[in-house]
Design an enzyme around this catalytic site. Structure first.
Site, PDB file in Angstrom:
ATOM      1  N   ARG A  15       8.030-106.648  20.432  1.00 26.87           N
ATOM      2  CA  ARG A  15       7.331-106.095  21.606  1.00 26.87           C
ATOM      3  C   ARG A  15       6.726-104.734  21.254  1.00 26.87           C
ATOM      4  O   ARG A  15       6.895-104.236  20.140  1.00 26.87           O
ATOM      5  CB  ARG A  15       8.308-105.964  22.777  1.00 26.87           C
ATOM      6  CG  ARG A  15       9.467-105.056  22.452  1.00 26.87           C
ATOM      7  CD  ARG A  15      10.538-105.047  23.509  1.00 26.87           C
ATOM      8  NE  ARG A  15      11.299-103.804  23.435  1.00 26.87           N
ATOM      9  CZ  ARG A  15      12.399-103.551  24.124  1.00 26.87           C
ATOM     10  NH1 ARG A  15      12.867-104.434  24.963  1.00 26.87           N
ATOM     11  NH2 ARG A  15      13.004-102.391  23.988  1.00 26.87           N
ATOM     12  N   TYR A 154      17.803 -88.917  18.126  1.00 25.02           N
ATOM     13  CA  TYR A 154      16.497 -89.540  17.882  1.00 25.02           C
ATOM     14  C   TYR A 154      15.610 -88.623  17.031  1.00 25.02           C
ATOM     15  O   TYR A 154      15.000 -89.059  16.052  1.00 25.02           O
ATOM     16  CB  TYR A 154      15.844 -89.834  19.235  1.00 25.02           C
ATOM     17  CG  TYR A 154      14.531 -90.580  19.165  1.00 25.02           C
ATOM     18  CD1 TYR A 154      14.513 -91.953  18.955  1.00 25.02           C
ATOM     19  CD2 TYR A 154      13.319 -89.926  19.331  1.00 25.02           C
ATOM     20  CE1 TYR A 154      13.309 -92.655  18.903  1.00 25.02           C
ATOM     21  CE2 TYR A 154      12.116 -90.603  19.277  1.00 25.02           C
ATOM     22  CZ  TYR A 154      12.114 -91.971  19.074  1.00 25.02           C
ATOM     23  OH  TYR A 154      10.922 -92.655  19.016  1.00 25.02           O
ATOM     24  N   LYS A 158      14.096 -89.306  13.279  1.00 19.23           N
ATOM     25  CA  LYS A 158      12.646 -89.358  13.045  1.00 19.23           C
ATOM     26  C   LYS A 158      12.207 -88.272  12.061  1.00 19.23           C
ATOM     27  O   LYS A 158      11.285 -88.468  11.280  1.00 19.23           O
ATOM     28  CB  LYS A 158      11.895 -89.246  14.380  1.00 19.23           C
ATOM     29  CG  LYS A 158      12.126 -90.437  15.313  1.00 19.23           C
ATOM     30  CD  LYS A 158      11.649 -91.730  14.671  1.00 19.23           C
ATOM     31  CE  LYS A 158      11.694 -92.912  15.621  1.00 19.23           C
ATOM     32  NZ  LYS A 158      11.228 -94.156  14.979  1.00 19.23           N
TER      33      LYS A 158
HETATM   34  P1  NAI Z   1      10.482-100.993  21.861  1.00 19.91           P
HETATM   35  O1  NAI Z   1      11.816-100.622  22.384  1.00 19.91           O
HETATM   36  O2  NAI Z   1       9.486-101.581  22.789  1.00 19.91           O
HETATM   37  O3  NAI Z   1      10.650-101.992  20.606  1.00 19.91           O
HETATM   38  C1  NAI Z   1      11.592-101.742  19.609  1.00 19.91           C
HETATM   39  C2  NAI Z   1      11.632-102.894  18.643  1.00 19.91           C
HETATM   40  O4  NAI Z   1      12.625-102.599  17.652  1.00 19.91           O
HETATM   41  C3  NAI Z   1      12.006-104.223  19.262  1.00 19.91           C
HETATM   42  O5  NAI Z   1      11.228-105.234  18.671  1.00 19.91           O
HETATM   43  C4  NAI Z   1      13.466-104.408  18.859  1.00 19.91           C
HETATM   44  O6  NAI Z   1      13.829-105.783  18.717  1.00 19.91           O
HETATM   45  C5  NAI Z   1      13.472-103.725  17.505  1.00 19.91           C
HETATM   46  N1  NAI Z   1      14.798-103.312  17.089  1.00 19.91           N
HETATM   47  C6  NAI Z   1      15.672-102.487  17.715  1.00 19.91           C
HETATM   48  N2  NAI Z   1      16.816-102.381  17.025  1.00 19.91           N
HETATM   49  C7  NAI Z   1      16.673-103.154  15.922  1.00 19.91           C
HETATM   50  C8  NAI Z   1      17.506-103.470  14.817  1.00 19.91           C
HETATM   51  N3  NAI Z   1      18.752-102.958  14.711  1.00 19.91           N
HETATM   52  N4  NAI Z   1      17.029-104.313  13.873  1.00 19.91           N
HETATM   53  C9  NAI Z   1      15.805-104.838  13.966  1.00 19.91           C
HETATM   54  N5  NAI Z   1      14.956-104.579  14.988  1.00 19.91           N
HETATM   55  C10 NAI Z   1      15.392-103.750  15.956  1.00 19.91           C
HETATM   56  O7  NAI Z   1       9.934 -99.674  21.171  1.00 19.91           O
HETATM   57  P2  NAI Z   1       8.436 -99.124  20.912  1.00 19.91           P
HETATM   58  O8  NAI Z   1       8.133 -98.140  21.961  1.00 19.91           O
HETATM   59  O9  NAI Z   1       7.518-100.237  20.645  1.00 19.91           O
HETATM   60  O10 NAI Z   1       8.699 -98.300  19.569  1.00 19.91           O
HETATM   61  C11 NAI Z   1       8.480 -98.803  18.273  1.00 19.91           C
HETATM   62  C12 NAI Z   1       8.709 -97.682  17.288  1.00 19.91           C
HETATM   63  O11 NAI Z   1       7.853 -96.598  17.588  1.00 19.91           O
HETATM   64  C13 NAI Z   1      10.130 -97.124  17.318  1.00 19.91           C
HETATM   65  O12 NAI Z   1      10.536 -96.776  16.021  1.00 19.91           O
HETATM   66  C14 NAI Z   1       9.976 -95.884  18.178  1.00 19.91           C
HETATM   67  O13 NAI Z   1      10.966 -94.937  17.892  1.00 19.91           O
HETATM   68  C15 NAI Z   1       8.606 -95.415  17.746  1.00 19.91           C
HETATM   69  N6  NAI Z   1       7.960 -94.543  18.707  1.00 19.91           N
HETATM   70  C16 NAI Z   1       7.728 -94.931  19.992  1.00 19.91           C
HETATM   71  C17 NAI Z   1       7.116 -94.063  20.889  1.00 19.91           C
HETATM   72  C18 NAI Z   1       6.839 -94.436  22.301  1.00 19.91           C
HETATM   73  O14 NAI Z   1       6.412 -93.555  23.062  1.00 19.91           O
HETATM   74  N7  NAI Z   1       7.024 -95.676  22.726  1.00 19.91           N
HETATM   75  C19 NAI Z   1       6.726 -92.716  20.479  1.00 19.91           C
HETATM   76  C20 NAI Z   1       7.009 -92.408  19.105  1.00 19.91           C
HETATM   77  C21 NAI Z   1       7.607 -93.289  18.261  1.00 19.91           C
END
Ligand code: NAI
Length: 246
Positions: A15, A154, A158
């Site tokens: 996602r 977090y 990061k």
């Molecule tokens: P989300 O929560 O929508 O998706 C996270 C994804 O990581 C999911 O597909 C989940 O299945 C997977 N995941 C979680 N734990 C896992 C594990 N142990 N092994 C394998 N997969 C795992 O998060 P989003 O917002 O799409 O974030 C994606 C990346 O971007 C993350 O690293 C997040 O920290 C980073 N990010 C997000 C921001 C935001 O504002 N949404 C801002 C800056 C960075």
């Protein structure tokens, strides 16, 4: 920019940002290994790619678990071939003030966000070194650059990704492998859906772009860093935050 004939591994692809990145690579010709904690989550993205005529396969894997990661890369190699691109996007947050932060909150966030990236990089570099070619992109965050109250775990994970990125770039550069990071600002996903309204307004007021980002804002930066054309860019971070941290 083409990824025709290349195998790309995207973690956290079920996602949000990871799903968009996986779709982006597939639209540019790559065979994409969609990795998520659950088979159902990974399959949803793989099916979406196939529905668009692309090539993808779903893998369930906990990136914080070394054995699970080794199995993942063995399976990807057997099913699709050796990956030339790895995107470490899997990430979680467990936000709380320091005084209330449990050991487990600290350990789990570091294990998924930082150790997970290390384990995947270690597992993929063998075949990349053999091929004398590889692209690694780590999804960090502006929080790793600025810190944030309530996000010590977090932010540390990061920020750690920046050190990992630069070290991998130095260690593997002579083998044709680059390693870079993308630092997103506030992006509309499940992770940020509970962002307090005041925070949302503050981001919109502060960022020159005047809005939160979307996963579609992040994917192109990742694709660029993963492209053949980016061979002279390594150890760098592209911040994609609408100017929030200016
Ligand atoms: P989300 O929560 O929508 O998706 C996270 C994804 O990581 C999911 O597909 C989940 O299945 C997977 N995941 C979680 N734990 C896992 C594990 N142990 N092994 C394998 N997969 C795992 O998060 P989003 O917002 O799409 O974030 C994606 C990346 O971007 C993350 O690293 C997040 O920290 C980073 N990010 C997000 C921001 C935001 O504002 N949404 C801002 C800056 C960075």
């Amino acid at each position: 920019m083409s990824f025709e004939g290349q195998v790309v591994v995207v973690t956290g692809a079920s996602r949000g940002i990871g799903r968009e990145i996986a779709l982006g690579f597939a639209r540019h010709g790559a065979a994409v290994a969609c990795v998520a904690t659950t088979e159902a989550g990974a399959s949803a993205t793989a099916s979406a790619i196939e529905a668009e005529g692309g090539t993808a396969k779903a893998y369930a894997c906990d990136v914080s678990d070394a054995a699970s990661v080794e199995t993942l890369f063995t399976n990807v190699g057997a099913d699709l071939g050796a990956p030339s691109v790895l995107v470490n996007n899997a990430g979680i947050n467990r936000d709380t003030l320091l005084m209330r932060m449990k050991d487990e909150d600290w350990d789990r966030v570091l294990a998924v966000n930082l150790k997970g990236a290390f384990l995947c990089i270690r597992a993929v570099t063998r075949s990349m070194m053999k091929a004398r070619y590889g692209r690694i992109v780590n999804i960090s965050s502006v929080i790793g650059q600025t810190g944030a109250a309530g996000q010590a775990n977090y932010a540390a994970s990061k920020a750690g990704l920046f050190g990992l990125t630069m070290s991998v770039a130095k260690e593997l550069g002579s083998r044709g492998i680059t390693c870079n990071a993308v630092a997103p600002g506030f992006i509309e996903t499940d992770m940020t859906e509970n962002l307090p309204a005041e925070m949302r307004e503050l981001v919109m007021k502060t960022a020159p772009a005047g809005r939160l980002g979307t996963p579609a804002d992040i994917a192109p930066a990742v694709l660029f860093l993963a492209s053949r054309e980016a061979s002279y860019v390594t150890g760098q971070t592209i911040t994609v935050d609408g100017g929030l941290t200016l």
